[in-house]
Design an enzyme around this catalytic site. Structure first.
Site, PDB file in Angstrom:
ATOM      1  N   HIS A  41      22.290  42.767  74.320  1.00  0.00           N
ATOM      2  CA  HIS A  41      21.035  42.833  73.553  1.00  0.00           C
ATOM      3  C   HIS A  41      19.866  43.204  74.472  1.00  0.00           C
ATOM      4  O   HIS A  41      18.980  43.969  74.095  1.00  0.00           O
ATOM      5  CB  HIS A  41      20.718  41.476  72.917  1.00  0.00           C
ATOM      6  CG  HIS A  41      21.730  41.008  71.910  1.00  0.00           C
ATOM      7  ND1 HIS A  41      22.563  39.944  72.130  1.00  0.00           N
ATOM      8  CD2 HIS A  41      22.016  41.459  70.672  1.00  0.00           C
ATOM      9  CE1 HIS A  41      23.329  39.754  71.071  1.00  0.00           C
ATOM     10  NE2 HIS A  41      23.024  40.664  70.173  1.00  0.00           N
ATOM     11  N   GLN A  65      26.173  38.606  55.174  1.00  0.00           N
ATOM     12  CA  GLN A  65      27.185  39.478  55.779  1.00  0.00           C
ATOM     13  C   GLN A  65      28.396  38.700  56.283  1.00  0.00           C
ATOM     14  O   GLN A  65      29.288  39.273  56.897  1.00  0.00           O
ATOM     15  CB  GLN A  65      26.570  40.334  56.891  1.00  0.00           C
ATOM     16  CG  GLN A  65      26.152  39.570  58.141  1.00  0.00           C
ATOM     17  CD  GLN A  65      25.399  40.476  59.118  1.00  0.00           C
ATOM     18  OE1 GLN A  65      24.234  40.814  58.921  1.00  0.00           O
ATOM     19  NE2 GLN A  65      26.060  40.887  60.192  1.00  0.00           N
ATOM     20  N   GLY A 151      23.802  48.499  68.923  1.00  0.00           N
ATOM     21  CA  GLY A 151      24.857  48.670  69.912  1.00  0.00           C
ATOM     22  C   GLY A 151      26.035  49.434  69.313  1.00  0.00           C
ATOM     23  O   GLY A 151      26.393  49.249  68.146  1.00  0.00           O
ATOM     24  N   ARG A 191      30.302  36.379  70.363  1.00  0.00           N
ATOM     25  CA  ARG A 191      31.494  35.589  70.022  1.00  0.00           C
ATOM     26  C   ARG A 191      32.411  35.351  71.222  1.00  0.00           C
ATOM     27  O   ARG A 191      33.344  34.556  71.120  1.00  0.00           O
ATOM     28  CB  ARG A 191      32.257  36.253  68.878  1.00  0.00           C
ATOM     29  CG  ARG A 191      31.491  36.187  67.550  1.00  0.00           C
ATOM     30  CD  ARG A 191      32.292  36.704  66.376  1.00  0.00           C
ATOM     31  NE  ARG A 191      31.663  36.427  65.108  1.00  0.00           N
ATOM     32  CZ  ARG A 191      30.974  37.313  64.360  1.00  0.00           C
ATOM     33  NH1 ARG A 191      30.830  38.548  64.792  1.00  0.00           N
ATOM     34  NH2 ARG A 191      30.440  36.966  63.206  1.00  0.00           N
TER      35      ARG A 191
HETATM   36  O1  PAF Z   1      24.815  43.537  64.639  1.00  0.00           O
HETATM   37  C1  PAF Z   1      24.189  42.538  64.251  1.00  0.00           C
HETATM   38  O2  PAF Z   1      23.796  41.682  65.044  1.00  0.00           O
HETATM   39  C2  PAF Z   1      23.902  42.373  62.773  1.00  0.00           C
HETATM   40  O3  PAF Z   1      24.940  42.869  61.996  1.00  0.00           O
HETATM   41  C3  PAF Z   1      22.558  42.989  62.337  1.00  0.00           C
HETATM   42  C4  PAF Z   1      22.537  44.490  62.537  1.00  0.00           C
HETATM   43  C5  PAF Z   1      21.425  42.355  63.138  1.00  0.00           C
HETATM   44  C6  PAF Z   1      22.310  42.714  60.850  1.00  0.00           C
HETATM   45  O4  PAF Z   1      22.300  41.349  60.573  1.00  0.00           O
END
Ligand code: PAF
Length: 285
Positions: A41, A65, A151, A191
């Site tokens: 990140h 999600q 990413g 993770r």
């Molecule tokens: O890749 C992620 O961390 C997530 O899928 C995102 C793009 C922030 C959407 O919640």
């Protein structure tokens, strides 16, 4: 002491600040994240600083999600540690919406992405890409960046977002940033912290297997036998189930029988209780 990024949990204040930056002619970069920030990140933030004047990082663990049996409730959350990392990385602002801000009572709209969301993670995580497309569309509308960075580790996600932004005329550029890896090849992921020491020692086989198959494909070999061997090799190394190991067109994600054009090799496999994904580029033979 590095400057702490401005911290927003209220959409109006965020919008006022971004509007002032934009009014001053500053280029705005958005890095959407779910927190649990790692060097991958921070590389996105560094890239953002190189290409823009202001970097806004959103941190939101998006419930829509995650499937009902997935790790939403145990997904790592540590906002203060994330903010300290963002300060080191030089982010200008952190957007920290609550679930109620993102999905207030009566929220009823979902985006259904097209073919890029079919197969691969789309098959094994039903509804996942609809949740990603919806939240990313909201984040782009909230922040209004010139460019948003994602990413390449989540390669299918990147292509899904590109297709949604194109189809819905969202005025933001979407850019992918190469995957950051540990020295042994394991792709950085929030993770990875779930892995036991034994699993961590085995985990680099995932990338090594992709690299071996990619080499064969680049020499012109047919995909099917190499993929079958790759699945067997992963299972022998302790992975399982291997949810998919596939060769796809790098742009459309249509399945390919060999690397006759620019392609991507993508894998998802469990190692113990942890689901790992990875992918590599395959140049045409
Ligand atoms: O890749 C992620 O961390 C997530 O899928 C995102 C793009 C922030 C959407 O919640």
């Amino acid at each position: 002491m590095p400057d702490t990024p401005l911290r927003f949990d209220d959409l109006d204040s965020l919008r006022r600040t971004v509007a002032a930056w934009r009014g001053a002619g500053e280029r705005i970069v958005l890095v959407p994240t779910m927190g649990a920030l790692h060097a991958g990140h921070l590389a996105l933030v560094a890239h953002g600083r190189a290409i823009g004047r202001r970097v806004v990082v959103s941190i939101f663990v998006n419930p829509t999600q995650f499937g009902p049996t997935e790790d939403f409730s145990r997904y790592p959350r540590d906002t203060e540690a994330d903010l300290a990392r963002l300060a080191e990385a030089g982010a200008d602002a952190a957007w920290l919406p609550s679930v109620a801000t993102m999905y207030p009572d009566g929220f009823a709209t979902r985006i259904e992405p097209g073919p890029a969301a079919g197969g691969l993670c789309g098959d094994v995580r039903p509804g996942h890409f609809s949740g990603v497309a919806t939240v990313v569309t909201k984040l782009l509308n909230q922040v209004g960046p010139d460019i948003a960075l994602f990413g390449e580790k989540d390669f299918q996600q990147l292509q899904v977002i590109r297709s949604v932004v194109r189809d819905l005329d969202i005025p933001a550029e979407i850019a992918g940033v190469p995957t950051l890896r540990e020295p042994d090849g394991l792709a950085l992921s929030s993770r990875n912290r779930y892995l036991t020491p034994d699993e961590r020692a085995r985990a680099p086989r995932l990338h090594a297997t992709l690299a071996e198959i990619a080499e064969g494909l680049a020499r012109g070999a047919a995909a099917h036998p190499l993929l079958a061997e790759g699945i067997a090799a992963l299972e022998a190394a302790g992975f399982g189930p291997v949810q998919y190991l596939e060769l796809r067109d790098a742009r459309t994600l249509a399945p390919l029988a060999r690397a006759e054009r620019e392609a991507r090799l993508l894998v998802a496999a469990y190692l113990g209780k942890t689901r790992l994904i990875d992918n590599v580029a395959v140049l045409p033979a």
